[in-house]
Scaffold this motif. Structure first.
Motif, PDB file in Angstrom:
ATOM      1  N   VAL A 122      21.268   5.504   0.989  1.00  0.00           N
ATOM      2  CA  VAL A 122      20.858   4.746   2.259  1.00  0.00           C
ATOM      3  C   VAL A 122      21.384   5.006   3.684  1.00  0.00           C
ATOM      4  O   VAL A 122      22.079   5.289   3.809  1.00  0.00           O
ATOM      5  CB  VAL A 122      21.059   3.295   2.185  1.00  0.00           C
ATOM      6  CG1 VAL A 122      20.790   2.032   2.927  1.00  0.00           C
ATOM      7  CG2 VAL A 122      20.965   3.206   0.547  1.00  0.00           C
ATOM      8  N   TRP A 123      19.985   5.481   4.417  1.00  0.00           N
ATOM      9  CA  TRP A 123      20.524   5.661   6.226  1.00  0.00           C
ATOM     10  C   TRP A 123      20.210   4.454   6.821  1.00  0.00           C
ATOM     11  O   TRP A 123      19.033   3.958   6.309  1.00  0.00           O
ATOM     12  CB  TRP A 123      19.197   7.335   5.813  1.00  0.00           C
ATOM     13  CG  TRP A 123      19.392   8.564   5.774  1.00  0.00           C
ATOM     14  CD1 TRP A 123      18.995   8.829   4.067  1.00  0.00           C
ATOM     15  CD2 TRP A 123      20.521   9.647   6.004  1.00  0.00           C
ATOM     16  NE1 TRP A 123      19.278   9.390   4.425  1.00  0.00           N
ATOM     17  CE2 TRP A 123      19.667  10.107   5.233  1.00  0.00           C
ATOM     18  CE3 TRP A 123      21.457   9.403   7.525  1.00  0.00           C
ATOM     19  CZ2 TRP A 123      20.976  11.981   5.712  1.00  0.00           C
ATOM     20  CZ3 TRP A 123      21.456  10.747   7.484  1.00  0.00           C
ATOM     21  CH2 TRP A 123      21.142  11.244   6.365  1.00  0.00           C
ATOM     22  N   LEU A 124      21.192   4.297   7.401  1.00  0.00           N
ATOM     23  CA  LEU A 124      21.069   3.635   8.478  1.00  0.00           C
ATOM     24  C   LEU A 124      20.618   4.330   9.871  1.00  0.00           C
ATOM     25  O   LEU A 124      21.421   4.799  10.124  1.00  0.00           O
ATOM     26  CB  LEU A 124      21.985   2.882   8.031  1.00  0.00           C
ATOM     27  CG  LEU A 124      23.114   2.386   7.797  1.00  0.00           C
ATOM     28  CD1 LEU A 124      24.102   2.484   7.197  1.00  0.00           C
ATOM     29  CD2 LEU A 124      22.407   1.281   6.840  1.00  0.00           C
ATOM     30  N   ILE A 125      19.184   4.484  10.810  1.00  0.00           N
ATOM     31  CA  ILE A 125      18.940   4.997  11.428  1.00  0.00           C
ATOM     32  C   ILE A 125      19.183   4.217  13.028  1.00  0.00           C
ATOM     33  O   ILE A 125      18.486   2.826  12.646  1.00  0.00           O
ATOM     34  CB  ILE A 125      18.246   5.654  11.234  1.00  0.00           C
ATOM     35  CG1 ILE A 125      17.852   6.861   9.980  1.00  0.00           C
ATOM     36  CG2 ILE A 125      17.531   6.650  12.294  1.00  0.00           C
ATOM     37  CD1 ILE A 125      16.957   6.962   9.344  1.00  0.00           C
ATOM     38  N   MET A 126      19.089   4.303  13.933  1.00  0.00           N
ATOM     39  CA  MET A 126      19.640   4.029  15.007  1.00  0.00           C
ATOM     40  C   MET A 126      18.865   4.069  16.001  1.00  0.00           C
ATOM     41  O   MET A 126      18.672   5.393  15.987  1.00  0.00           O
ATOM     42  CB  MET A 126      21.003   3.137  15.962  1.00  0.00           C
ATOM     43  CG  MET A 126      22.243   2.856  14.866  1.00  0.00           C
ATOM     44  SD  MET A 126      24.025   3.015  16.151  1.00  0.00           S
ATOM     45  CE  MET A 126      24.857   1.484  14.752  1.00  0.00           C
ATOM     46  N   ALA A 127      17.977   3.515  16.363  1.00  0.00           N
ATOM     47  CA  ALA A 127      16.933   3.667  17.170  1.00  0.00           C
ATOM     48  C   ALA A 127      17.597   4.373  19.054  1.00  0.00           C
ATOM     49  O   ALA A 127      16.501   5.861  18.726  1.00  0.00           O
ATOM     50  CB  ALA A 127      16.113   2.294  17.878  1.00  0.00           C
ATOM     51  N   ASP A 128      18.629   4.422  19.228  1.00  0.00           N
ATOM     52  CA  ASP A 128      19.294   4.534  20.363  1.00  0.00           C
ATOM     53  C   ASP A 128      20.500   5.117  20.259  1.00  0.00           C
ATOM     54  O   ASP A 128      21.591   3.151  19.632  1.00  0.00           O
ATOM     55  CB  ASP A 128      19.129   3.872  21.355  1.00  0.00           C
ATOM     56  CG  ASP A 128      17.402   4.093  22.071  1.00  0.00           C
ATOM     57  OD1 ASP A 128      17.382   4.784  22.083  1.00  0.00           O
ATOM     58  OD2 ASP A 128      17.858   2.005  22.627  1.00  0.00           O
ATOM     59  N   PRO A 129      20.987   5.953  19.643  1.00  0.00           N
ATOM     60  CA  PRO A 129      21.877   6.150  18.780  1.00  0.00           C
ATOM     61  C   PRO A 129      23.555   6.151  19.935  1.00  0.00           C
ATOM     62  O   PRO A 129      23.161   6.571  20.966  1.00  0.00           O
ATOM     63  CB  PRO A 129      22.105   7.062  18.161  1.00  0.00           C
ATOM     64  CG  PRO A 129      21.108   8.364  18.261  1.00  0.00           C
ATOM     65  CD  PRO A 129      20.003   7.179  19.605  1.00  0.00           C
ATOM     66  N   ASP A 130      24.455   5.116  19.669  1.00  0.00           N
ATOM     67  CA  ASP A 130      25.550   5.162  20.085  1.00  0.00           C
ATOM     68  C   ASP A 130      26.378   5.092  19.195  1.00  0.00           C
ATOM     69  O   ASP A 130      26.951   4.509  18.513  1.00  0.00           O
ATOM     70  CB  ASP A 130      25.395   4.106  21.075  1.00  0.00           C
ATOM     71  CG  ASP A 130      26.458   4.128  21.900  1.00  0.00           C
ATOM     72  OD1 ASP A 130      27.737   3.563  21.722  1.00  0.00           O
ATOM     73  OD2 ASP A 130      26.262   2.963  22.905  1.00  0.00           O
ATOM     74  N   PRO A 131      27.829   6.286  19.762  1.00  0.00           N
ATOM     75  CA  PRO A 131      28.844   6.293  18.833  1.00  0.00           C
ATOM     76  C   PRO A 131      29.333   5.641  17.922  1.00  0.00           C
ATOM     77  O   PRO A 131      29.621   4.817  17.908  1.00  0.00           O
ATOM     78  CB  PRO A 131      30.003   7.507  19.324  1.00  0.00           C
ATOM     79  CG  PRO A 131      28.261   7.971  20.387  1.00  0.00           C
ATOM     80  CD  PRO A 131      27.296   7.246  20.630  1.00  0.00           C
ATOM     81  N   ALA A 132      29.564   4.251  19.767  1.00  0.00           N
ATOM     82  CA  ALA A 132      30.130   3.277  19.655  1.00  0.00           C
ATOM     83  C   ALA A 132      30.588   2.367  18.341  1.00  0.00           C
ATOM     84  O   ALA A 132      30.818   1.805  17.311  1.00  0.00           O
ATOM     85  CB  ALA A 132      30.341   2.647  21.052  1.00  0.00           C
ATOM     86  N   TRP A 133      28.453   1.599  18.050  1.00  0.00           N
ATOM     87  CA  TRP A 133      27.919   1.431  17.436  1.00  0.00           C
ATOM     88  C   TRP A 133      28.146   1.955  15.953  1.00  0.00           C
ATOM     89  O   TRP A 133      28.485   1.297  14.590  1.00  0.00           O
ATOM     90  CB  TRP A 133      26.269   0.859  17.736  1.00  0.00           C
ATOM     91  CG  TRP A 133      26.465  -0.557  19.060  1.00  0.00           C
ATOM     92  CD1 TRP A 133      26.078   0.031  20.396  1.00  0.00           C
ATOM     93  CD2 TRP A 133      27.131  -1.529  18.363  1.00  0.00           C
ATOM     94  NE1 TRP A 133      26.242  -1.768  20.784  1.00  0.00           N
ATOM     95  CE2 TRP A 133      26.349  -2.507  19.793  1.00  0.00           C
ATOM     96  CE3 TRP A 133      27.345  -2.269  17.553  1.00  0.00           C
ATOM     97  CZ2 TRP A 133      27.159  -3.442  20.174  1.00  0.00           C
ATOM     98  CZ3 TRP A 133      27.606  -3.769  17.668  1.00  0.00           C
ATOM     99  CH2 TRP A 133      27.347  -4.149  18.903  1.00  0.00           C
ATOM    100  N   GLN A 134      27.944   2.937  15.840  1.00  0.00           N
ATOM    101  CA  GLN A 134      27.836   3.586  14.652  1.00  0.00           C
ATOM    102  C   GLN A 134      29.668   3.938  13.823  1.00  0.00           C
ATOM    103  O   GLN A 134      28.836   2.963  12.175  1.00  0.00           O
ATOM    104  CB  GLN A 134      27.428   5.495  15.195  1.00  0.00           C
ATOM    105  CG  GLN A 134      25.832   5.190  15.500  1.00  0.00           C
ATOM    106  CD  GLN A 134      25.900   7.145  15.358  1.00  0.00           C
ATOM    107  OE1 GLN A 134      26.556   7.884  15.983  1.00  0.00           O
ATOM    108  NE2 GLN A 134      24.661   7.167  14.902  1.00  0.00           N
ATOM    109  N   HIS A 135      29.912   3.953  14.764  1.00  0.00           N
ATOM    110  CA  HIS A 135      31.294   4.025  13.848  1.00  0.00           C
ATOM    111  C   HIS A 135      32.121   1.918  13.853  1.00  0.00           C
ATOM    112  O   HIS A 135      32.229   2.031  12.751  1.00  0.00           O
ATOM    113  CB  HIS A 135      32.532   4.271  14.817  1.00  0.00           C
ATOM    114  CG  HIS A 135      32.580   5.641  14.577  1.00  0.00           C
ATOM    115  ND1 HIS A 135      33.059   6.173  13.603  1.00  0.00           N
ATOM    116  CD2 HIS A 135      31.576   7.031  15.446  1.00  0.00           C
ATOM    117  CE1 HIS A 135      32.776   7.712  14.457  1.00  0.00           C
ATOM    118  NE2 HIS A 135      32.007   7.992  15.422  1.00  0.00           N
ATOM    119  N   LEU A 136      31.619   1.645  14.374  1.00  0.00           N
ATOM    120  CA  LEU A 136      31.800  -0.274  13.880  1.00  0.00           C
ATOM    121  C   LEU A 136      30.776  -0.508  13.047  1.00  0.00           C
ATOM    122  O   LEU A 136      30.995  -1.411  12.043  1.00  0.00           O
ATOM    123  CB  LEU A 136      31.216  -1.096  15.533  1.00  0.00           C
ATOM    124  CG  LEU A 136      31.167  -2.736  14.841  1.00  0.00           C
ATOM    125  CD1 LEU A 136      33.285  -3.048  15.569  1.00  0.00           C
ATOM    126  CD2 LEU A 136      30.214  -3.357  15.987  1.00  0.00           C
TER     127      LEU A 136
END
Length: 188
Positions: A122-136
């Motif tokens: 399963v891929w969780l893809i962010m429209a605007d990738p942000d490292p803080a949100w990705q790691h959280l």
């Protein structure tokens, strides 16, 4: 909003690393708390970066630990568990997370997510990738995998998070009921 985030960061640091680190970071971020226009992510990153430096740990790992810690707060855990009957279902419903978060904390600014499922990945893809949100989010997913009893490999790749579910019934998950025992007893 920053007062709420500040309180959460202090609680996370105090319970995870001890009150001395929480006080150190609080003293260092007093100036930031006076800036109400500072975006939430920048505010949290400033505090967690100071804490990460203090304990010689990457800031990305601090965000991941914060995400995992948040799932141990029972009301948050219950809201997350309500999102799916099993871990795979939970992952597929994470697209709803920004909207649900907005209902509770409108200024939090959780980035939009797109979910793509391929076989056991399963891929969780962010429209605007942000490292803080990705790691959280990675910390939340890791902790919820444990909560459901699933075995998976989680990695940050490009604009998203890849979750390879090896076994969705690897271990017995934590017990979950729609209503807490005290509430259920009072309603009987």
């Amino acid at each position: 909003m920053n007062r709420l985030i500040d309180h959460a960061l202090r609680a996370f640091l105090a319970r995870t690393y001890g009150p001395d680190l929480a006080r150190f970071v609080a003293d260092e971020t007093d100036v930031l708390r006076a800036l109400p226009e500072l975006p939430v992510v920048e505010f949290a990153t400033a505090g967690l970066s100071r804490a990460a430096n203090y304990v010689s740990k990457p800031t990305s790992e601090m965000f991941e630990d914060l995400g995992a810690w948040m799932t141990r707060i029972e009301p948050i855990r219950r809201l997350l568990r309500f999102s799916g009957r099993d871990f795979h279902d939970f992952l597929l419903r994470l697209e709803e997370l920004p909207g649900r978060s907005h209902l509770v904390l409108p200024r939090l600014g959780v980035p939009a997510l797109t979910i793509k499922a391929e076989d056991r990945s399963v891929w969780l893809i962010m429209a605007d990738p942000d490292p803080a949100w990705q790691h959280l989010l990675m910390g939340i997913v890791r902790s919820m995998a444990d909560d459901y009893g699933a075995l998976c490999v989680i990695s940050v790749e490009a604009a998203g998070i890849r979750v390879d579910v090896c076994d969705d019934q690897f271990a017995e998950g934590r017990r979950f009921m729609l209503q807490e025992a005290a509430v259920a007893g009072a309603l009987s």
